[in-house]
Design an enzyme around this catalytic site. Structure first.
Site, PDB file in Angstrom:
ATOM      1  N   GLN A   1      10.551  -7.485   4.774  1.00  0.00           N
ATOM      2  CA  GLN A   1       9.761  -8.130   5.810  1.00  0.00           C
ATOM      3  C   GLN A   1      10.468  -8.033   7.159  1.00  0.00           C
ATOM      4  O   GLN A   1      11.693  -8.047   7.237  1.00  0.00           O
ATOM      5  CB  GLN A   1       9.576  -9.599   5.431  1.00  0.00           C
ATOM      6  CG  GLN A   1       8.331 -10.213   5.944  1.00  0.00           C
ATOM      7  CD  GLN A   1       8.169 -11.631   5.400  1.00  0.00           C
ATOM      8  OE1 GLN A   1       9.137 -12.372   5.247  1.00  0.00           O
ATOM      9  NE2 GLN A   1       6.948 -11.993   5.115  1.00  0.00           N
TER      10      GLN A   1
ATOM     11  N   ARG B   1      14.083  -9.039   8.616  1.00  0.00           N
ATOM     12  CA  ARG B   1      14.175 -10.477   8.467  1.00  0.00           C
ATOM     13  C   ARG B   1      15.278 -10.900   7.496  1.00  0.00           C
ATOM     14  O   ARG B   1      15.466 -10.282   6.454  1.00  0.00           O
ATOM     15  CB  ARG B   1      12.828 -10.997   7.963  1.00  0.00           C
ATOM     16  CG  ARG B   1      12.726 -12.473   7.964  1.00  0.00           C
ATOM     17  CD  ARG B   1      11.310 -12.866   7.713  1.00  0.00           C
ATOM     18  NE  ARG B   1      11.213 -14.307   7.613  1.00  0.00           N
ATOM     19  CZ  ARG B   1      10.090 -14.943   7.396  1.00  0.00           C
ATOM     20  NH1 ARG B   1       8.985 -14.278   7.258  1.00  0.00           N
ATOM     21  NH2 ARG B   1      10.087 -16.234   7.321  1.00  0.00           N
TER      22      ARG B   1
ATOM     23  N   GLY C   1      21.275  -8.873   8.371  1.00  0.00           N
ATOM     24  CA  GLY C   1      21.703  -7.610   8.947  1.00  0.00           C
ATOM     25  C   GLY C   1      22.281  -6.694   7.889  1.00  0.00           C
ATOM     26  O   GLY C   1      22.485  -5.507   8.120  1.00  0.00           O
TER      27      GLY C   1
ATOM     28  N   ALA D   1       0.829  -1.190   0.000  1.00  0.00           N
ATOM     29  CA  ALA D   1       0.000   0.000   0.000  1.00  0.00           C
ATOM     30  C   ALA D   1       0.875   1.256   0.000  1.00  0.00           C
ATOM     31  O   ALA D   1       0.608   2.205  -0.731  1.00  0.00           O
ATOM     32  CB  ALA D   1      -0.940  -0.016   1.202  1.00  0.00           C
TER      33      ALA D   1
ATOM     34  N   GLU E   1       5.136  -9.983  -5.279  1.00  0.00           N
ATOM     35  CA  GLU E   1       4.065 -10.502  -4.437  1.00  0.00           C
ATOM     36  C   GLU E   1       2.711 -10.510  -5.133  1.00  0.00           C
ATOM     37  O   GLU E   1       1.883 -11.368  -4.877  1.00  0.00           O
ATOM     38  CB  GLU E   1       3.988  -9.662  -3.157  1.00  0.00           C
ATOM     39  CG  GLU E   1       3.034 -10.224  -2.141  1.00  0.00           C
ATOM     40  CD  GLU E   1       3.153  -9.543  -0.800  1.00  0.00           C
ATOM     41  OE1 GLU E   1       2.967 -10.241   0.197  1.00  0.00           O
ATOM     42  OE2 GLU E   1       3.418  -8.334  -0.751  1.00  0.00           O
TER      43      GLU E   1
ATOM     44  N   ARG F   1      -5.767  -2.152  -6.821  1.00  0.00           N
ATOM     45  CA  ARG F   1      -5.495  -1.535  -5.517  1.00  0.00           C
ATOM     46  C   ARG F   1      -5.282  -0.027  -5.649  1.00  0.00           C
ATOM     47  O   ARG F   1      -5.692   0.732  -4.785  1.00  0.00           O
ATOM     48  CB  ARG F   1      -4.298  -2.185  -4.853  1.00  0.00           C
ATOM     49  CG  ARG F   1      -4.654  -3.535  -4.265  1.00  0.00           C
ATOM     50  CD  ARG F   1      -3.464  -4.152  -3.578  1.00  0.00           C
ATOM     51  NE  ARG F   1      -3.848  -5.412  -3.002  1.00  0.00           N
ATOM     52  CZ  ARG F   1      -3.606  -5.755  -1.746  1.00  0.00           C
ATOM     53  NH1 ARG F   1      -2.974  -4.941  -0.942  1.00  0.00           N
ATOM     54  NH2 ARG F   1      -3.986  -6.915  -1.288  1.00  0.00           N
TER      55      ARG F   1
END
Length: 175
Positions: A145, A163, A166, A1, A24, A33
């Protein structure tokens, strides 16, 4: 979004070419959208044939979406860092994109480092995004993510919650 809002602003209000590489969602769903966000018509109504009323068509026409020019949606999978760089370089050279967005980092795969480990692979992809930005002198906005650590602890997310690597925070200018 968030990436769609950035895209609508850059491609609409600023009238600058921009691209969204989405791993995705398909381009059709992304377009629905964008329409939904601009009109408040639910996406399920935009998917169904014959569900829109004339008032909703008028709302779409009045939304200003016709002013969005040079917005490029790419929903093809990325097979390597080299492929990502080539695709982004093409968008800059051919379409003159001023911003490239990627949704999202951990869905990409780089066959060269996939045999090693996921942290190295995500790090290589983050590095590739940084190189793309520097070589083309444009912002590359990458969604990433988070792990569930902050959610479990009831705290705001931190850099350490990114996620798989690093290296994301190492290569990003802003997180």
């Amino acid at each position: 979004a968030l990436l769609l809002q950035i895209m609508a602003h850059v491609g609409g209000k600023l009238s600058e070419p921009c691209a969204l590489i989405s791993l995705e969602m398909g381009a059709g769903e992304l377009a629905r959208r964008m329409i939904s966000a601009s009109t408040r018509i639910p996406t399920w109504k935009l998917r169904a044939v014959g569900r829109l009323h004339s008032q909703e068509f008028n709302e779409i026409n009045a939304s200003g979406l016709e002013d969005i020019h040079h917005v490029y949606l790419d929903d093809r999978q990325v097979g390597s860092c080299a492929e990502l760089k080539a695709r982004c370089n093409r968008m800059v050279q051919v379409y003159r994109c001023k911003v490239i967005m990627i949704d999202y980092l951990q869905l990409m795969s780089d066959g060269a480092t996939a045999k090693q480990n996921r942290n190295l692979e995500v790090g290589a992809l983050a590095r590739a995004c940084k190189v793309i930005a520097m070589e083309n002198k444009i912002p590359v906005v990458v969604a990433a993510q988070l792990n569930r650590g902050s959610e479990k602890d009831g705290r705001p997310p931190e850099l350490s919650d990114l996620r798989d690597s690093g290296e994301i925070e190492q290569h990003a200018d802003i997180v």
